[in-house]
Design a protein around this motif. Structure first.
Motif, PDB file in Angstrom:
ATOM      1  N   SER A   1      -8.128   4.086  -0.100  1.00 25.43           N
ATOM      2  CA  SER A   1      -6.927   3.951   0.719  1.00 25.43           C
ATOM      3  C   SER A   1      -5.647   4.175  -0.074  1.00 25.43           C
ATOM      4  O   SER A   1      -4.674   3.423   0.064  1.00 25.43           O
ATOM      5  CB  SER A   1      -6.899   2.562   1.371  1.00 25.43           C
ATOM      6  OG  SER A   1      -6.852   1.549   0.376  1.00 25.43           O
ATOM      7  N   SER A   2      -5.645   5.189  -0.911  1.00 27.00           N
ATOM      8  CA  SER A   2      -4.459   5.545  -1.684  1.00 27.00           C
ATOM      9  C   SER A   2      -4.591   6.998  -2.101  1.00 27.00           C
ATOM     10  O   SER A   2      -5.705   7.481  -2.352  1.00 27.00           O
ATOM     11  CB  SER A   2      -4.322   4.668  -2.926  1.00 27.00           C
ATOM     12  OG  SER A   2      -3.314   5.158  -3.790  1.00 27.00           O
ATOM     13  N   GLN A   3      -3.479   7.693  -2.188  1.00 27.21           N
ATOM     14  CA  GLN A   3      -3.515   9.067  -2.676  1.00 27.21           C
ATOM     15  C   GLN A   3      -3.833   9.106  -4.165  1.00 27.21           C
ATOM     16  O   GLN A   3      -4.272  10.128  -4.682  1.00 27.21           O
ATOM     17  CB  GLN A   3      -2.184   9.759  -2.424  1.00 27.21           C
ATOM     18  CG  GLN A   3      -1.014   9.216  -3.262  1.00 27.21           C
ATOM     19  CD  GLN A   3       0.268   9.966  -3.006  1.00 27.21           C
ATOM     20  OE1 GLN A   3       0.564  10.340  -1.880  1.00 27.21           O
ATOM     21  NE2 GLN A   3       1.048  10.204  -4.059  1.00 27.21           N
ATOM     22  N   ASN A   4      -3.620   7.986  -4.855  1.00 24.73           N
ATOM     23  CA  ASN A   4      -3.883   7.893  -6.294  1.00 24.73           C
ATOM     24  C   ASN A   4      -4.238   6.450  -6.623  1.00 24.73           C
ATOM     25  O   ASN A   4      -3.417   5.702  -7.151  1.00 24.73           O
ATOM     26  CB  ASN A   4      -2.655   8.356  -7.085  1.00 24.73           C
ATOM     27  CG  ASN A   4      -2.932   8.467  -8.574  1.00 24.73           C
ATOM     28  OD1 ASN A   4      -4.078   8.575  -8.994  1.00 24.73           O
ATOM     29  ND2 ASN A   4      -1.881   8.445  -9.365  1.00 24.73           N
TER      30      ASN A   4
ATOM     31  N   VAL B   1       3.692  18.187   0.169  1.00 22.70           N
ATOM     32  CA  VAL B   1       2.777  18.694  -0.850  1.00 22.70           C
ATOM     33  C   VAL B   1       3.351  18.423  -2.235  1.00 22.70           C
ATOM     34  O   VAL B   1       4.504  18.731  -2.518  1.00 22.70           O
ATOM     35  CB  VAL B   1       2.525  20.194  -0.656  1.00 22.70           C
ATOM     36  CG1 VAL B   1       1.694  20.751  -1.810  1.00 22.70           C
ATOM     37  CG2 VAL B   1       1.813  20.436   0.677  1.00 22.70           C
ATOM     38  N   ALA B   2       2.546  17.831  -3.109  1.00 23.57           N
ATOM     39  CA  ALA B   2       3.022  17.413  -4.423  1.00 23.57           C
ATOM     40  C   ALA B   2       3.310  18.595  -5.333  1.00 23.57           C
ATOM     41  O   ALA B   2       2.591  19.593  -5.336  1.00 23.57           O
ATOM     42  CB  ALA B   2       1.997  16.501  -5.083  1.00 23.57           C
ATOM     43  N   VAL B   3       4.367  18.472  -6.111  1.00 19.95           N
ATOM     44  CA  VAL B   3       4.674  19.410  -7.176  1.00 19.95           C
ATOM     45  C   VAL B   3       4.004  18.900  -8.447  1.00 19.95           C
ATOM     46  O   VAL B   3       3.989  17.698  -8.718  1.00 19.95           O
ATOM     47  CB  VAL B   3       6.208  19.513  -7.381  1.00 19.95           C
ATOM     48  CG1 VAL B   3       6.535  20.360  -8.605  1.00 19.95           C
ATOM     49  CG2 VAL B   3       6.861  20.100  -6.145  1.00 19.95           C
ATOM     50  N   LYS B   4       3.419  19.787  -9.241  1.00 23.76           N
ATOM     51  CA  LYS B   4       2.762  19.383 -10.478  1.00 23.76           C
ATOM     52  C   LYS B   4       3.741  18.630 -11.371  1.00 23.76           C
ATOM     53  O   LYS B   4       4.925  18.977 -11.455  1.00 23.76           O
ATOM     54  CB  LYS B   4       2.211  20.604 -11.217  1.00 23.76           C
ATOM     55  CG  LYS B   4       1.056  21.293 -10.508  1.00 23.76           C
ATOM     56  CD  LYS B   4       0.553  22.480 -11.304  1.00 23.76           C
ATOM     57  CE  LYS B   4      -0.611  23.155 -10.596  1.00 23.76           C
ATOM     58  NZ  LYS B   4      -1.097  24.342 -11.348  1.00 23.76           N
TER      59      LYS B   4
ATOM     60  N   LEU C   1      -0.057  10.685   2.113  1.00 18.71           N
ATOM     61  CA  LEU C   1      -1.001  10.442   3.211  1.00 18.71           C
ATOM     62  C   LEU C   1      -1.839   9.181   3.016  1.00 18.71           C
ATOM     63  O   LEU C   1      -2.530   8.743   3.935  1.00 18.71           O
ATOM     64  CB  LEU C   1      -1.915  11.657   3.406  1.00 18.71           C
ATOM     65  CG  LEU C   1      -1.188  12.956   3.752  1.00 18.71           C
ATOM     66  CD1 LEU C   1      -2.195  14.074   4.029  1.00 18.71           C
ATOM     67  CD2 LEU C   1      -0.253  12.775   4.945  1.00 18.71           C
ATOM     68  N   GLY C   2      -1.821   8.608   1.819  1.00 16.50           N
ATOM     69  CA  GLY C   2      -2.459   7.312   1.611  1.00 16.50           C
ATOM     70  C   GLY C   2      -3.971   7.317   1.586  1.00 16.50           C
ATOM     71  O   GLY C   2      -4.601   6.291   1.821  1.00 16.50           O
ATOM     72  N   ILE C   3      -4.592   8.464   1.289  1.00 13.17           N
ATOM     73  CA  ILE C   3      -6.056   8.545   1.219  1.00 13.17           C
ATOM     74  C   ILE C   3      -6.470   9.449   0.066  1.00 13.17           C
ATOM     75  O   ILE C   3      -5.704  10.290  -0.398  1.00 13.17           O
ATOM     76  CB  ILE C   3      -6.693   9.083   2.520  1.00 13.17           C
ATOM     77  CG1 ILE C   3      -6.124  10.473   2.860  1.00 13.17           C
ATOM     78  CG2 ILE C   3      -6.501   8.114   3.668  1.00 13.17           C
ATOM     79  CD1 ILE C   3      -6.851  11.155   4.000  1.00 13.17           C
ATOM     80  N   SER C   4      -7.691   9.263  -0.408  1.00 13.91           N
ATOM     81  CA  SER C   4      -8.317  10.166  -1.366  1.00 13.91           C
ATOM     82  C   SER C   4      -9.817   9.923  -1.297  1.00 13.91           C
ATOM     83  O   SER C   4     -10.284   9.063  -0.542  1.00 13.91           O
ATOM     84  CB  SER C   4      -7.788   9.913  -2.788  1.00 13.91           C
ATOM     85  OG  SER C   4      -8.034   8.581  -3.194  1.00 13.91           O
TER      86      SER C   4
ATOM     87  N   SER D   1       0.849  -1.183   0.000  1.00 13.51           N
ATOM     88  CA  SER D   1       0.000   0.000   0.000  1.00 13.51           C
ATOM     89  C   SER D   1       0.885   1.234   0.000  1.00 13.51           C
ATOM     90  O   SER D   1       2.121   1.132  -0.032  1.00 13.51           O
ATOM     91  CB  SER D   1      -0.917  -0.003   1.228  1.00 13.51           C
ATOM     92  OG  SER D   1      -0.149  -0.012   2.409  1.00 13.51           O
ATOM     93  N   ASP D   2       0.276   2.418   0.042  1.00 12.47           N
ATOM     94  CA  ASP D   2       1.061   3.644   0.009  1.00 12.47           C
ATOM     95  C   ASP D   2       2.046   3.689   1.171  1.00 12.47           C
ATOM     96  O   ASP D   2       1.734   3.246   2.278  1.00 12.47           O
ATOM     97  CB  ASP D   2       0.127   4.855   0.106  1.00 12.47           C
ATOM     98  CG  ASP D   2      -0.678   5.046  -1.162  1.00 12.47           C
ATOM     99  OD1 ASP D   2      -1.476   5.990  -1.202  1.00 12.47           O
ATOM    100  OD2 ASP D   2      -0.519   4.264  -2.102  1.00 12.47           O
ATOM    101  N   PRO D   3       3.245   4.217   0.962  1.00  7.78           N
ATOM    102  CA  PRO D   3       4.228   4.276   2.038  1.00  7.78           C
ATOM    103  C   PRO D   3       3.793   5.211   3.152  1.00  7.78           C
ATOM    104  O   PRO D   3       3.092   6.198   2.919  1.00  7.78           O
ATOM    105  CB  PRO D   3       5.481   4.807   1.335  1.00  7.78           C
ATOM    106  CG  PRO D   3       4.968   5.534   0.134  1.00  7.78           C
ATOM    107  CD  PRO D   3       3.740   4.791  -0.292  1.00  7.78           C
ATOM    108  N   ALA D   4       4.220   4.900   4.372  1.00  6.99           N
ATOM    109  CA  ALA D   4       3.907   5.760   5.508  1.00  6.99           C
ATOM    110  C   ALA D   4       4.673   7.074   5.382  1.00  6.99           C
ATOM    111  O   ALA D   4       5.817   7.091   4.914  1.00  6.99           O
ATOM    112  CB  ALA D   4       4.276   5.051   6.814  1.00  6.99           C
ATOM    113  N   PRO D   5       4.061   8.192   5.766  1.00  6.47           N
ATOM    114  CA  PRO D   5       4.768   9.474   5.679  1.00  6.47           C
ATOM    115  C   PRO D   5       5.930   9.534   6.661  1.00  6.47           C
ATOM    116  O   PRO D   5       5.848   9.026   7.770  1.00  6.47           O
ATOM    117  CB  PRO D   5       3.681  10.501   6.027  1.00  6.47           C
ATOM    118  CG  PRO D   5       2.675   9.742   6.818  1.00  6.47           C
ATOM    119  CD  PRO D   5       2.687   8.346   6.268  1.00  6.47           C
TER     120      PRO D   5
END
Length: 227
Positions: free
Chosen positions: A179-182, A31-34, A91-94, A21-25
């Motif tokens: 349960s994923s940012q993407n 904050v993502a860069v475009k 953060l592992g969510i959306s 799953s998404d890695p722990a912070p």
């Protein structure tokens, strides 16, 4: 020797789970860069300079507005993942809002990187998911379905094919967390019959056990993406 082999298998399994799953912070936020502003490519997004971060990086407006369901499927997904809300990075969510016209469908699809949980706000939905290949080769993939009403919650396990269908005569609305940012989305019909370039005709006729003309017809359709 057998014991050592078992230990190795267990260790590999544990390592695999830690990357499932998404890695722990590893910091308060990243904050993502475009993508078009990024200088390097990583598995995810690179971080914005923390000194340049503002509250707007954690804010997304407009989920109170209905999506346009004037399409052949009669549904519209409004996603809020890391591409729309950069503060979700690491953060592992959306989440998403899904609108359905009467008899609107969110067609069979999967999220390869996320489990999805939905809550119905309005309307009546027939929802379900199908299990992966059963342990017993004589058994078929099992379908789990439920009819949902406002306030009901249902979960679709990560990677499994699932759908939602508005069986009511009024509009329906759900909000869903993933349960994923993407989490990604693979709409089955679009991927199989609408890929570019098309999947080889012989592959699909053998896979679906139908005449080539049926496959050609399906490949000739316009496969609508609802998100």
């Amino acid at each position: 020797m057998a014991v050592r082999l078992l230990i190795v298998v267990l260790l590999i399994s544990l390592v695999s789970l830690t990357h499932a799953s998404d890695p722990a912070p590893l910091q308060d936020f990243c904050v993502a860069v475009k993508d078009d502003e990024a200088k390097v490519f990583v598995n995810g997004k690179i971080c914005k300079d923390p000194n340049m971060v503002s509250a707007d990086d954690f804010f997304f407006p407009g989920l109170n507005m209905p999506g346009n369901t004037s399409n052949p499927l009669g549904s519209k997904v409004t996603p809020v993942n890391v591409n729309q809300l950069p503060g979700l990075n690491t953060l592992g969510i959306s989440l998403v809002r899904i609108d359905y016209a009467p008899y609107g469908l969110n067609p069979p699809h999967t999220h390869p990187r996320g489990t999805e949980v939905i809550v119905v706000v309005e309307g009546t939905l027939y929802v379900g998911f199908v299990t992966s290949n059963p342990a017993d080769p004589n058994m078929k993939n099992k379908l789990f379905t439920k009819t949902l009403h406002p306030g009901d919650v249902f979960v679709f396990p990560e990677g499994l094919i699932h759908f939602q269908f508005n069986v009511g005569k009024t509009n329906a609305i759900v909000f869903a967390g993933l349960s994923s940012q993407n989490p990604g989305v693979i709409t089955i019909a679009n991927a199989v019959f609408g890929s570019d370039p098309p999947i080889n005709l012989d592959v699909l006729t053998k896979a679906f056990q139908v005449d080539a003309n049926v496959i050609k017809y399906l490949q000739g359709q316009f496969w609508w993406n609802i998100d």
